[in-house]
Design an enzyme around this catalytic site. Structure first.
Site, short mmCIF file in Angstrom:
data_model
loop_
_atom_site.label_atom_id
_atom_site.label_comp_id
_atom_site.label_asym_id
_atom_site.label_seq_id
_atom_site.Cartn_x
_atom_site.Cartn_y
_atom_site.Cartn_z
N LYS A 147 35.17 69.34 25.76
CA LYS A 147 34.54 67.90 27.22
C LYS A 147 35.95 68.05 27.58
O LYS A 147 36.80 67.86 27.49
CB LYS A 147 34.97 66.97 25.91
CG LYS A 147 34.32 65.81 26.36
CD LYS A 147 34.80 64.21 25.58
CE LYS A 147 35.92 63.97 25.17
NZ LYS A 147 36.38 62.46 24.75
N LYS A 202 40.65 63.14 30.92
CA LYS A 202 41.42 62.82 31.93
C LYS A 202 42.81 63.23 31.29
O LYS A 202 44.08 63.50 31.72
CB LYS A 202 41.57 61.83 32.06
CG LYS A 202 41.33 60.35 31.27
CD LYS A 202 41.40 59.19 31.94
CE LYS A 202 40.61 58.04 30.51
NZ LYS A 202 39.89 57.19 31.45
N LYS A 249 42.85 62.72 17.70
CA LYS A 249 43.94 61.75 19.08
C LYS A 249 45.11 61.77 18.29
O LYS A 249 46.21 61.70 18.40
CB LYS A 249 44.01 60.23 19.31
CG LYS A 249 42.40 59.83 20.48
CD LYS A 249 42.57 58.65 20.87
CE LYS A 249 41.99 58.77 22.70
NZ LYS A 249 41.96 57.31 22.55
P1 TYM Z 1 36.45 56.66 27.03
O1 TYM Z 1 37.49 55.99 28.08
O2 TYM Z 1 37.24 57.29 26.49
O3 TYM Z 1 35.00 56.96 28.09
C1 TYM Z 1 34.73 56.78 29.29
C2 TYM Z 1 32.65 56.84 28.78
O4 TYM Z 1 32.90 58.08 29.16
C3 TYM Z 1 32.22 58.78 28.27
N1 TYM Z 1 33.19 60.30 28.28
C4 TYM Z 1 31.96 61.50 29.02
N2 TYM Z 1 30.54 61.02 29.60
C5 TYM Z 1 30.68 62.94 29.08
N3 TYM Z 1 31.17 63.86 29.76
C6 TYM Z 1 32.73 63.87 29.42
N4 TYM Z 1 33.34 64.67 29.19
C7 TYM Z 1 32.75 62.26 29.41
N5 TYM Z 1 33.91 61.98 28.60
C8 TYM Z 1 33.69 60.47 28.38
C9 TYM Z 1 32.72 58.16 27.15
O5 TYM Z 1 31.32 58.45 25.72
C10 TYM Z 1 31.96 56.82 27.45
O6 TYM Z 1 30.51 55.96 27.39
N6 TYM Z 1 36.03 54.39 23.11
C11 TYM Z 1 35.69 53.71 24.49
C12 TYM Z 1 35.78 52.90 24.92
C13 TYM Z 1 35.14 51.47 24.84
C14 TYM Z 1 34.23 51.43 24.54
C15 TYM Z 1 33.64 50.03 23.59
C16 TYM Z 1 32.68 52.26 24.98
C17 TYM Z 1 35.68 50.47 24.29
N7 TYM Z 1 35.10 49.78 23.26
C18 TYM Z 1 32.40 49.32 23.86
C19 TYM Z 1 31.38 51.76 24.57
C20 TYM Z 1 31.16 50.14 24.11
C21 TYM Z 1 36.57 55.30 25.02
O7 TYM Z 1 37.19 55.69 24.55
O8 TYM Z 1 35.65 55.70 25.76
#
Ligand code: TYM
Length: 334
Positions: free
Chosen positions: A197, A200, A115
């Protein structure tokens, strides 16, 4: 554990409409296990501002995401669906945990490296300590499990390390959480560069399916998906585009890779893309319809936002007070 029940925490960032990757890697699994745990699903808007946001857009995205959680099938009466920013304990615990986390640990985080390369004009300290806030999210609710995609593995590991370190000093304060991943869909790849991956934030709109994309748009994006020149439908690393389409199909329909391969036997790539597109549209259309219905029901959504923030706040504050006491902050006078 909370109130004698196993508990679960997960969240998603509100930085735009979520993708099929978010849905198959996380949200769909949440719905599958919602009955086994006391569940907390947060729209993690504090995390979202580690990258500059337009306030109006962030507010809209956050509300849309909250509605999408429900539209995807999470029952808001059973699950605590809420905005992270409505529960100040997240930020308070994050501060305390910052004091139990080492610079070296944060320096190793690959998401920070990625990032900060992408946003080189805004490498803020929030972006650096992002995993500590994530640890606070999880530990506040004494989560036993955290359902996420594979890209969050490193963050889960650091959460466990921070919790264990704290427990070593102060006794059993935090539950050490386990990561939970579904059988399929752990890492959905870009439709344009299938070794990357699906994300968005990818600037090429054809690389990702958004949950609210029109069915016609979804089909068009699948039709344009990058494949290879082998001409054989096989599930192997040398054919990442085809492998990704099979993964998407399996995660969407619940079928095994073997069953999918048998079903696609003898098909050309065009027909494969058509089948996968149809399966995804069939899965998402009802979610989109429920989302449209919920959008009209403002009072209902507002009541969920209010009630669940109170519920989350109740449990989060309980853990926070315990932590504050352990580290030696003075007791509150009642
Ligand atoms: P974020 O918002 O990037 O993604 C949300 C969830 O989607 C999953 N994910 C994917 N799974 C499969 N293939 C993909 N291409 C893909 N892109 C995203 C992510 O693994 C995630 O489960 N830091 C986290 C948000 C967060 C969080 C937490 C998650 C903040 N606090 C506490 C769990 C527990 C994040 O940015 O996810």
């Amino acid at each position: 554990m909370l109130d004698g029940k196993k508990s679960l925490f997960s969240g998603m960032q509100a930085t735009g409409t979520i993708t099929l990757g978010n849905y198959l890697g996380a949200l769909k699994n949440w719905v599958d296990i919602e009955n086994e745990y006391m569940c907390f699903y947060s729209v993690v808007d504090l995390h979202s501002i580690t990258v500059r946001q337009d306030p109006k857009v962030l507010r809209k995205n956050a509300r849309d995401l909250l509605m999408l959680y429900i539209a995807a099938g999470l029952d808001p009466e059973k699950n605590c669906i809420y905005y992270q920013s409505h529960v100040s304990a997240h930020a308070e615990l994050a501060w305390i945990l910052n004091c139990f986390t080492y610079m070296g640990e944060m320096n190793r985080m690959t998401q920070f490296k990625d990032k900060s390369a992408k946003h080189s004009d805004n490498i803020n300290t929030g972006l650096f300590t992002y995993p500590v806030l994530m640890a606070a999210d999880i530990l506040l609710y004494q989560a036993d499990v955290v359902p996420v995609g594979i890209d969050q593995k490193q963050h889960l590991e650091i959460t466990r390390d921070i919790a264990a370190r704290f427990n070593n000093i102060y006794g059993d304060v935090f539950t050490i959480p386990e990561m939970y991943m579904g059988k399929a869909g752990r890492k959905i790849m870009s439709l344009q560069e299938p070794t990357k991956k699906m994300s968005k934030s990818d600037t090429n709109p054809n690389s990702h399916i958004l949950l609210l994309d029109d069915p016609a748009v979804i089909m068009k994006k699948f039709k344009r998906a990058v494949t290879d020149s082998e001409g054989v439908i096989a599930y192997r690393d040398e054919q990442p585009g085809i492998k990704n389409l099979i993964d998407i199909y399996c995660a969407t329909t619940g079928c095994t890779v073997e069953a999918a391969l048998a079903e696609f036997d003898g098909l050309g790539y065009g027909a494969l893309k058509q089948r996968v597109g149809e399966a995804v549209i069939a899965e998402l259309e009802p979610v989109q319809q429920r989302f449209r219905d919920l959008s009209k029901n403002k009072d209902y959504i507002n009541s969920i936002i209010k009630n669940n923030a109170e519920k989350a706040g109740y449990y989060a504050t309980k853990t926070l007070r315990k932590v504050q006491r352990k580290v030696g902050f003075p007791d509150r006078i009642r």
